[in-house]
Design an enzyme around this catalytic site. Structure first.
Site, PDB file in Angstrom:
ATOM      1  N   ASP A  69     -12.362  -0.858  -3.244  1.00 48.56           N
ATOM      2  CA  ASP A  69     -11.140  -1.345  -3.439  1.00 48.56           C
ATOM      3  C   ASP A  69     -10.961  -2.911  -3.742  1.00 48.56           C
ATOM      4  O   ASP A  69     -10.094  -3.539  -4.558  1.00 48.56           O
ATOM      5  CB  ASP A  69      -9.992  -1.179  -1.977  1.00 48.56           C
ATOM      6  CG  ASP A  69      -9.406   0.437  -2.054  1.00 48.56           C
ATOM      7  OD1 ASP A  69      -9.549   0.882  -3.255  1.00 48.56           O
ATOM      8  OD2 ASP A  69      -9.269   0.777  -1.018  1.00 48.56           O
ATOM      9  N   ASN A 141      -1.867  -6.402  -3.242  1.00 49.40           N
ATOM     10  CA  ASN A 141      -1.913  -5.902  -2.183  1.00 49.40           C
ATOM     11  C   ASN A 141      -0.706  -6.513  -1.114  1.00 49.40           C
ATOM     12  O   ASN A 141       0.057  -5.834  -0.669  1.00 49.40           O
ATOM     13  CB  ASN A 141      -3.241  -5.743  -1.364  1.00 49.40           C
ATOM     14  CG  ASN A 141      -3.873  -4.361  -1.598  1.00 49.40           C
ATOM     15  OD1 ASN A 141      -3.334  -3.417  -2.185  1.00 49.40           O
ATOM     16  ND2 ASN A 141      -4.972  -4.131  -0.912  1.00 49.40           N
ATOM     17  N   ALA A 183      -3.310  -1.134   3.239  1.00 50.28           N
ATOM     18  CA  ALA A 183      -4.514  -1.724   3.401  1.00 50.28           C
ATOM     19  C   ALA A 183      -4.322  -2.617   4.751  1.00 50.28           C
ATOM     20  O   ALA A 183      -4.080  -2.068   5.798  1.00 50.28           O
ATOM     21  CB  ALA A 183      -4.649  -2.664   2.375  1.00 50.28           C
ATOM     22  N   SER A 185      -2.008  -4.033   6.326  1.00 47.47           N
ATOM     23  CA  SER A 185      -0.777  -3.697   6.849  1.00 47.47           C
ATOM     24  C   SER A 185      -0.588  -2.340   7.779  1.00 47.47           C
ATOM     25  O   SER A 185      -0.126  -2.347   8.943  1.00 47.47           O
ATOM     26  CB  SER A 185       0.581  -3.543   5.592  1.00 47.47           C
ATOM     27  OG  SER A 185       1.646  -3.204   6.414  1.00 47.47           O
TER      28      SER A 185
END
Length: 285
Positions: A69, A141, A183, A185
Site C-alpha cells: 500500500d 489516505n 488505514a 483511521s
C-alpha cells in the site's frame, strides 16, 4: 500503449514480479516504462527509462505499482497530478488498495484490451498557513495533527466553514479520505467507508473524553484546525505517513477536498466489502 511500472526496490519479490510484468506487457504489444533507478535491478529488456517521476507519469497511458500500500500511496500523488489511471499489484502483507496479487499478474493483459473499470477517488488538499507562508500538500489516505511527544496531549480546536464547532483534548485529530478509512483511521476506531463516497472523515486519536467519536463531513466542507501546545512540547502534521510539518500555535491547518482525483483501475470484479473482508481475515492470521 506506454505503461509505467513503479517498483518497491526494497522488496526482492517486487523486483522479480516487475520483471515478469514487463515481459508480459512487451509480449502483448505494450511498452513498459520505469524510473532510471530501477535499471540495475531489472533483467528484462526492452524497457524505456525516465530520470524524473513526473515525466514518467505524464508520458504513460497507465501505471502499475508493484509493492504494498505504501508504494501505491506514494505513486498515487504523481498519478493524480498527471491524470494517469493506476493499478496496484500487491507483494506486501495486506495491500488494501491493491487490485491484484502477485500470482494474478496474468490478468494485466486486460489493461490492453480495455477490460477494466476505473474508480475516481477523492483526495485531500492540506493547507498549512504560517505567519509568512502558506503551503499545500496532497493526501491520498490521511492527514494527522498530533503531539510530538508521547507523554503529552494537545488541545485542538476544529472549525467548519469558518465557524468553531468543537474542541478536543487528545493525542491528535486524524482526517481521512474514504480510501484511507481502512488505514490508520480504522486502527484509531474510525468507521469503514465505501471508497466511492464524497466525504471527509475526522477521527480523534486517543481523546481525553468518553464522548469523542468520529465525525463524517460533507465533501465540500472546509475544516480548520488550530492547536494549543503545552510549554516545551511540539505538534506535528503528518501527511500520508510521508511528510512531517511542525505546527506552531499561530498556525492554521486547513483540510478540504482536492480538485484532483485519483483514478484507480479495477480488473478483479470483487466488490469493496468482499475484498475488505478477505484482507481483514488475512490480517488476523
Amino acid at each position: 500503449m506506454k505503461i509505467a511500472v513503479i517498483i518497491n526496490l526494497t522488496k526482492p519479490k517486487a523486483v522479480s514480479c516487475a520483471d515478469s510484468i514487463c515481459e508480459l506487457l512487451v509480449k502483448n504489444g505494450a511498452e513498459p516504462c520505469a524510473l532510471s533507478e530501477c535499471k540495475p535491478y531489472l533483467s528484462f529488456e526492452p524497457i524505456s527509462y525516465f530520470d524524473d517521476i513526473n515525466s514518467l507519469f505524464s508520458s504513460c497511458d497507465l501505471a502499475i505499482t508493484v509493492g504494498g500500500d505504501g508504494t501505491i500511496i506514494h505513486a498515487a500523488k504523481y498519478a493524480a497530478c498527471a491524470d494517469t489511471p493506476l493499478i496496484g499489484v500487491n507483494v506486501g502483507r495486506l495491500g488494501f488498495a491493491a487490485d491484484l496479487e502477485a500470482e494474478e499478474i496474468g490478468l494485466l493483459t486486460r489493461l490492453l484490451s480495455g477490460e477494466y473499470t476505473t474508480e475516481n477517488r477523492i483526495l485531500l488538499d492540506i493547507e498549512v498557513q504560517k505567519k509568512d507562508e502558506s503551503k499545500h500538500y496532497l493526501a491520498v489516505n490521511d492527514a494527522v495533527i498530533a503531539h510530538g511527544q508521547l507523554s503529552k496531549i494537545v488541545d485542538l480546536t476544529l472549525s467548519l466553514n469558518g465557524e468553531e464547532i468543537s474542541k478536543y483534548r487528545s493525542d491528535g485529530l486524524l482526517f481521512s479520505t474514504p480510501t484511507g478509512s481502512t488505514a490508520y483511521s480504522l486502527s484509531a476506531g474510525g468507521p469503514i467507508i465505501s471508497p466511492q463516497m464524497d466525504c471527509i472523515l475526522m477521527t480523534p486519536v486517543c481523546p481525553h473524553s468518553l464522548f469523542s467519536r468520529s465525525v463524517l463531513f460533507e465533501g465540500d466542507s472546509c475544516l480548520t484546525v488550530s492547536a494549543s501546545i503545552p510549554q516545551n512540547c511540539s505538534c506535528v502534521l503528518t501527511v500520508d505517513g510521508e511528510v512531517n510539518i511542525d505546527i506552531d500555535e499561530d498556525d492554521r491547518v486547513i483540510i478540504r477536498k482536492s480538485e484532483r482525483r485519483l483514478k484507480l483501475i479495477s480488473i478483479n470484479k470483487l466488490n469493496f466489502y468482499r475484498r475488505l473482508n478477505r484482507k481483514l481475515r488475512e490480517r488476523e492470521i
